[in-house]
Structures are given as C-alpha cells and as structure tokens.
Design a protein around this motif. Structure first.
Motif, PDB file in Angstrom:
ATOM      1  N   GLN A 159       0.834  -1.205   0.000  1.00  0.00           N
ATOM      2  CA  GLN A 159       0.000   0.000   0.000  1.00  0.00           C
ATOM      3  C   GLN A 159       0.871   1.258   0.000  1.00  0.00           C
ATOM      4  OE1 GLN A 159      -3.254  -0.378  -0.422  1.00  0.00           O
ATOM      5  NE2 GLN A 159      -2.913  -2.584  -0.322  1.00  0.00           N
ATOM      6  N   GLU A 160       1.953   1.217   0.761  1.00  0.00           N
ATOM      7  CA  GLU A 160       2.842   2.380   0.855  1.00  0.00           C
ATOM      8  C   GLU A 160       3.621   2.614  -0.439  1.00  0.00           C
ATOM      9  OE1 GLU A 160       3.843   2.080   5.663  1.00  0.00           O
ATOM     10  OE2 GLU A 160       5.324   1.468   4.161  1.00  0.00           O
ATOM     11  N   GLY A 163       0.916   2.615  -3.678  1.00  0.00           N
ATOM     12  CA  GLY A 163       0.087   3.794  -3.448  1.00  0.00           C
ATOM     13  C   GLY A 163      -1.391   3.577  -3.699  1.00  0.00           C
ATOM     14  N   ALA A 164      -2.153   4.660  -3.603  1.00  0.00           N
ATOM     15  CA  ALA A 164      -3.606   4.591  -3.717  1.00  0.00           C
ATOM     16  C   ALA A 164      -4.045   4.228  -5.132  1.00  0.00           C
ATOM     17  CB  ALA A 164      -4.227   5.921  -3.305  1.00  0.00           C
ATOM     18  N   CYS A 165      -3.416   4.834  -6.143  1.00  0.00           N
ATOM     19  CA  CYS A 165      -3.683   4.512  -7.554  1.00  0.00           C
ATOM     20  C   CYS A 165      -5.179   4.520  -7.871  1.00  0.00           C
ATOM     21  CB  CYS A 165      -3.074   3.154  -7.919  1.00  0.00           C
ATOM     22  SG  CYS A 165      -1.288   3.048  -7.719  1.00  0.00           S
ATOM     23  N   ALA A 470      -0.218 -12.227  -4.232  1.00  0.00           N
ATOM     24  CA  ALA A 470      -1.634 -12.322  -3.878  1.00  0.00           C
ATOM     25  C   ALA A 470      -2.190 -10.953  -3.495  1.00  0.00           C
ATOM     26  CB  ALA A 470      -1.832 -13.323  -2.738  1.00  0.00           C
ATOM     27  N   ARG A 471      -1.435 -10.206  -2.714  1.00  0.00           N
ATOM     28  CA  ARG A 471      -1.908  -8.891  -2.280  1.00  0.00           C
ATOM     29  C   ARG A 471      -1.981  -7.926  -3.460  1.00  0.00           C
ATOM     30  NH1 ARG A 471      -5.482  -7.556   0.439  1.00  0.00           N
ATOM     31  NH2 ARG A 471      -4.765  -9.190   1.868  1.00  0.00           N
ATOM     32  N   ILE A 472      -0.999  -7.952  -4.337  1.00  0.00           N
ATOM     33  CA  ILE A 472      -1.041  -7.072  -5.512  1.00  0.00           C
ATOM     34  C   ILE A 472      -2.243  -7.404  -6.383  1.00  0.00           C
ATOM     35  CG2 ILE A 472       0.111  -6.546  -7.707  1.00  0.00           C
ATOM     36  CD1 ILE A 472       2.787  -6.723  -6.242  1.00  0.00           C
TER      37      ILE A 472
END
Length: 514
Positions: A159-160, A163-165, A470-472
C-alpha cells in the motif's frame, strides 16, 4: 522510492550482470586449472585452440550448450568457457552425482573461485555453515509462526510503495518490487522497526550490487594477477567501504540487543536475534554476525525481486490468468477466515503453478549444480570426472525439452497444477505428484539447485512471493503502458537472463463491491 531508483540507476551496468554473480545463482565465468585431462567430447573443437574457443564462447556461449545438449543429451561433454574447460552432465546422471560427498565435489570451492571470495574478504566456511543452519533450523521452522507478520507487512508495504492509484499509475516494476521485498524481508531479518530505515535499505539493496561490481571488476584481470588487481579495481574499494558502513550500522544494534538480553528483556523474534543467540556456538564475533546479516540480504532480496518481477511481466499480458488467480485467492481466503495463513498459501495451487511456470520459461541461468571436482571420480556409466574441473548441468535446456515438458515453448499457467492434480500426462512419471510444487527440487527442475545443497531459503521465499503477488492481484488491476501486448523481453548476458529493470507497469486500485 527515489533512493532505490537512484541506486538502480547509479549501478545500471552492475544490474546487467546481477543474475551472473548472485550467491544463489550459478555462473559460467570461472577459471579452472585442470589437474587431469578429460577424454569427454569437446564441443567447438573444430573452432581451433582454447583461446579461439574461449573468444567464440564470449559471443555464442548459449550455442555451445545447445549444440552439446542436442549431440550428447545422454552423455557428458566438455566446452571451453571464458577461462577454461568444464564438464556438462546429462540429467540422468544427476541423481548419482548429487549423492557424492563434499570432499569429492565441492560447492564451497566453486563459490570461492566464482566469487573471488578470498580477495573480497568473504572466504569464511564457518560463517557460511552458520547462515545455512539459521535458515534451516530457525527461519524455515518458524514459517507458520511468522507468516501472519509477513502477511501484515506485505499488505502494509505494498500500500505504501504502490500507493492509492485511484487512476492508472505508472511504476517502474523492478525498483518498486525491490523496495517492497527489502522491507518485507527485513521485517523478519532485522525487525519491524528497522526494516524501513533508509540506512538499512541502502545497505541491504546496495551491498549486492557493490559485490557484483567488485567481482566483475576482478574478472577483467587474469587470474594470476587478480591479487594485484584487488588493490586497483575501484569497485573492490567501494565494496569494502560500503561493507564498513553496513557494519557500523548493524554492530551497535547487535550490541544493544546483547545488553537487553542480559537485562532479561523480551527479545524480538527475528533472524538477527536467532543469530545472536547461536553465535557463541559457532564462535562468531559481532563483526561476523553483521557480515552474516549482509550475506542473508544479498542471498535473498535481489533473487526474490528478480523472481517476482519475472512473474509480474508474465501476468500483466495475461488478464485472463490474473482473473483466475484473483478468484482462487478470494476463494481460499474465504475458506481461511480472510487470513493468509501458511495453509491458505499452500491451497493457492494455481498461483503456485504460475510461479513455477514462470521459472520454467524464464530460467534465469542456463546452468545449475556447479561443483568443483576436488578428487577424481568415475561414474556408473564410465564417465570420468578429473580433479580440477567444474561440473554443471544445462538446466534451462532441460526445462524446455519436449521430452520433459509438453509444448515447452508455450506459457501454460495450469501446467504444474494439472500435473499435481493428475489431469495431464506426466512425461516424468513421478509417483508423488507433489514433486511439481514450486519449492520442490528434482533432477528435472533445478531452479533452486539440487541435492543437500539446494537453496535452504526457498520455503521462506515461496511464502513471501505468494504473499506479495496475492496482495497485488487482490488490490490492483495491472496492465502495460501504451497498449503493449507482448511480454517484456528479458535481458541476456552470457548464459543468463533477467527481467528488464527499466520497464514500467500500470496499477489501478480494484474497486471493492459492497
């Protein structure tokens, strides 16, 4: 992020050879002084003498392997590499060879020659054994316990760093993933408080590149004069200077922990602490502990980043596979209370298959299982290995052989999933279908090596890679910029290939449905 980008840009020439010199990677640029002549067939003999063959290898090294593999698939052969002859073994002999004791075929001596460790202050067999012991006995056994922390750190760091994207945002894939991997790994290597320290990130990321540069600089000198070259090669001086900075950062941390241990305080559950607690058993000083931490980062961070980047490049041009993976991850998480436990990661079998297939089509190094022959030995089929030779096997040609894997020229996301499920024919006829897992090493798939010296950190790496991917995939849509539909081509150098570190990927936050 800017600092990582600067490191990558500053050392761009070094990055071009990173796959060649990394500690968990096997290279072809080794000087050999053979103490016995080999009667094995010599590929390229028609070119002329050894110097002519060496020059031909510089420009067409892969062709030498390809020709030898086609002519002598079931037999050993020789070829002349950058600085001497070496022996390439067929895969059917690897089961026998892997069982030879270390006093006959020696991996440490191969690494020492390959990495010029005696000139770079890295020749320390006890420290190497210590690091392997900590990885096997502490890190691997702690995976179930530390996995929640790895998962939390992966989510937070992604996330850091990405980013928000809210709209499509372009990121340089390699440098972004490099920082993510360094922080996530560092949370377990040195602790959650320090893993974001810019000083730690600079040393853990930059040290490997400095090491590669130093070895590359020394290789430009003839073997006879490398001891002299070590005083003049600027990359060597830089390596020693950066190593001192890293030690100056790490040693006070080690000393502070020792004080806290004596005071009976609760200590962190991380690799550095495990090292401190076992240092006395291996008679290692705090300076040697600091070096062990650096070597751990060098062995883990860049190799994991290269792997994740390769996989991301394979996925970004296959949106149908991305969607399948997202469905699998979502389903598995739902069955595990939304937690990416070790069991949940094991159940992500399509993801595992994609990871292994990416390794198969992007093998990195053409060769694996390099060993130095310390004592002559004759194998069961009559193949004689004289002392003084380097032996290896043409791993990349094996995993792209149609006799081993059907339609090897195709990227098949389901290949290893189907082999594990028994829904496609296994040309290798494995009795245990789990041999097709990402972490499994066999004579037919040596990405992580083979035998008792196979990569000890591959279980940790597999967990980390799955967590990051997985998180991406859950949080972001991905695509290539400018309508690119073909996968980014790998860069090649000698017998090695690696992802282009300059390419970008577009990320956009997945909109969650209520």
């Amino acid at each position: 992020m800017d600092q990582v980008a600067n490191i990558v840009q500053e050392r761009a020439p070094i990055l071009a050879s990173i796959a060649v010199i990394l500690v968990t990677v096997f290279t072809a640029s080794i000087l050999l002084n053979s103490s016995g002549a080999s009667k094995l067939p010599l590929v390229g003999e028609e070119i002329g003498n050894a110097e002519k063959r060496r020059k031909a290898f510089i420009t067409n090294g892969i062709d030498f392997y390809q020709k030898g593999y086609e002519l002598f698939k079931s037999k050993a052969f020789r070829l002349t590499a950058l600085d001497g002859d070496k022996i390439v073994l067929p895969r059917h002999l690897m089961e026998e060879v892997r069982q030879l004791p270390d006093d006959i075929i020696n991996i440490d001596k191969a690494f020492t020659i390959m990495n010029e460790q005696h000139l770079l202050g890295m020749e320390h067999p006890t420290r190497g054994k210590f690091l392997v012991h900590v990885i096997q006995s502490d890190l691997t056994r702690a995976l179930v316990r530390i996995n929640p922390r790895l998962s939390e750190e992966s989510s937070r760091t992604i996330q850091e760093e990405i980013g928000a994207c809210e709209d499509w945002s372009e990121k340089v894939a390699y440098s972004t993933l490099l920082r993510i991997v360094a922080i996530v790994s560092g949370a377990i290597f040195i602790g959650g408080d320090l893993c974001r320290s810019e000083e730690y990130l600079k040393s853990s990321i930059g040290y490997t590149l400095d090491f590669v540069g130093a070895v590359s600089g020394l290789k430009r000198w003839s073997k006879r004069w490398r001891w002299l070259g070590s005083y003049f090669v600027p990359e060597v001086k830089k390596l020693f200077a950066e190593r001192k900075k890293a030690h100056d950062f790490l040693e006070p941390i080690i000393a502070k922990r020792r004080v806290a241990m004596k005071a009976g305080e609760d200590m962190p559950d991380d690799t550095l602490q495990w090292m401190i607690e076992k240092a006395a058993k291996f008679n290692l000083s705090d300076d040697e502990l600091a070096e062990s931490q650096l070597n751990l980062s060098m062995a883990a961070i860049h190799t994991t980043t290269l792997t994740v980047t390769m996989i991301l490049y394979d996925l970004v041009v296959r949106p149908d596979v991305v969607e399948e993976l997202r469905e699998e991850i979502t389903r598995v998480l739902a069955a595990n209370d939304g937690v990416m436990t070790t069991h949940a990661l094991f159940e992500m079998k399509l993801l595992d298959s994609v990871m292994k297939e990416s390794q198969r089509v992007n093998p990195g190094s053409l060769i694996r299982f390099q060993r130095y022959v310390d004592k002559p030995v004759t194998l069961s089929d009559g193949t004689h290995l004289p002392s003084g030779y380097l032996i290896e096997t043409a791993h990349a040609l094996t995993v792209n052989d149609p006799e081993v894997y059907r339609n090897p020229e195709q990227f098949d996301a389901h290949r290893f999933l189907d082999l594990r499920n028994g829904t496609s024919e296994d040309l290798l006829k494995y009795k245990n279908r789990e041999q097709h897992q990402f972490v499994t090493v066999t004579k037919d798939f040596m990405h992580f090596g083979y035998g008792r010296h196979a990569c000890p950190g591959r279980f940790f790496a597999a967990n980390e890679i799955k967590l990051i991917l997985a998180r991406i995939l859950l949080d972001y849509d991905i695509r290539t910029p400018d309508g690119v539909t073909e996968r980014y081509a790998n860069l090649s150098m000698g017998t090695d290939a690696f992802p282009d570190p300059t390419k970008t990927v577009l990320f956009k936050r997945v909109k969650k449905t209520a």
